[in-house]
Motif scaffolding. Structure first.
Motif, PDB file in Angstrom:
ATOM      1  N   ILE A 195     -40.468  16.083 -40.962  1.00  0.00           N
ATOM      2  CA  ILE A 195     -40.114  17.458 -40.599  1.00  0.00           C
ATOM      3  C   ILE A 195     -39.655  18.116 -41.890  1.00  0.00           C
ATOM      4  O   ILE A 195     -38.751  17.612 -42.556  1.00  0.00           O
ATOM      5  N   ASN A 207     -39.770  22.025 -44.543  1.00  0.00           N
ATOM      6  CA  ASN A 207     -40.081  23.439 -44.705  1.00  0.00           C
ATOM      7  C   ASN A 207     -40.338  23.718 -46.176  1.00  0.00           C
ATOM      8  O   ASN A 207     -39.993  22.912 -47.046  1.00  0.00           O
ATOM      9  N   ILE A 223     -35.416  13.648 -33.944  1.00  0.00           N
ATOM     10  CA  ILE A 223     -36.381  14.740 -34.088  1.00  0.00           C
ATOM     11  C   ILE A 223     -35.850  16.012 -33.451  1.00  0.00           C
ATOM     12  O   ILE A 223     -35.901  17.091 -34.046  1.00  0.00           O
ATOM     13  N   GLU A 224     -35.314  15.893 -32.252  1.00  0.00           N
ATOM     14  CA  GLU A 224     -34.770  17.062 -31.559  1.00  0.00           C
ATOM     15  C   GLU A 224     -33.616  17.690 -32.338  1.00  0.00           C
ATOM     16  O   GLU A 224     -33.525  18.907 -32.456  1.00  0.00           O
ATOM     17  N   GLN A 272     -35.095  19.520 -35.471  1.00  0.00           N
ATOM     18  CA  GLN A 272     -35.795  20.736 -35.049  1.00  0.00           C
ATOM     19  C   GLN A 272     -34.798  21.811 -34.621  1.00  0.00           C
ATOM     20  O   GLN A 272     -34.943  22.982 -34.984  1.00  0.00           O
ATOM     21  N   ASN A 273     -33.786  21.425 -33.868  1.00  0.00           N
ATOM     22  CA  ASN A 273     -32.768  22.390 -33.437  1.00  0.00           C
ATOM     23  C   ASN A 273     -31.956  22.915 -34.613  1.00  0.00           C
ATOM     24  O   ASN A 273     -31.521  24.072 -34.603  1.00  0.00           O
ATOM     25  N   TYR A 277     -33.131  23.471 -37.657  1.00  0.00           N
ATOM     26  CA  TYR A 277     -33.974  24.522 -38.235  1.00  0.00           C
ATOM     27  C   TYR A 277     -33.940  25.787 -37.379  1.00  0.00           C
ATOM     28  O   TYR A 277     -33.819  26.899 -37.896  1.00  0.00           O
ATOM     29  N   LYS A 278     -34.048  25.618 -36.081  1.00  0.00           N
ATOM     30  CA  LYS A 278     -34.020  26.774 -35.180  1.00  0.00           C
ATOM     31  C   LYS A 278     -32.688  27.505 -35.256  1.00  0.00           C
ATOM     32  O   LYS A 278     -32.644  28.735 -35.159  1.00  0.00           O
ATOM     33  N   TYR A 319     -43.953  19.822 -38.632  1.00  0.00           N
ATOM     34  CA  TYR A 319     -43.690  18.485 -38.094  1.00  0.00           C
ATOM     35  C   TYR A 319     -45.007  17.713 -38.082  1.00  0.00           C
ATOM     36  O   TYR A 319     -45.995  18.185 -37.507  1.00  0.00           O
TER      37      TYR A 319
END
Length: 81
Positions: free
Chosen positions: A15, A17, A62-63, A66-67, A69-70, A78
């Motif tokens: 994951i 950016n 992973i969750e 991802q959260n 980043y959000k 990903y």
């Protein structure tokens, strides 16, 4: 510090950016709410306690990332390798 970690492991998923903004500490702060950090790992140039975290399972990890980043409204990619 990936070279140190790869002595005993292998990369299965990524994951990431692409940005000129330095967001590592913001991501770390969010992730630290959901995971146990390895004290002083990967954070010698900041005030964070850690930039490496342990999760009991991959889905939770992973969750959380991802959260994170959000939470800062940052796009990410990903990939499974």
């Amino acid at each position: 510090h990936i070279d140190y970690l790869l002595k005993e492991s292998e990369i299965e998923e990524i994951i990431f950016n692409e940005s000129t903004e330095k967001i590592e500490c913001e991501l770390s702060q969010y992730i630290s709410n959901n995971a146990k950090g390895i004290k002083n790992f990967g954070c010698s140039d900041c005030e964070c306690e850690s930039h490496l975290y342990y999760f009991k399972n991959r889905n939770e990890a992973i969750e959380s990332v991802q959260n994170a980043y959000k939470s800062i409204a940052m796009d990410f990619e990903y990939f499974k390798i």
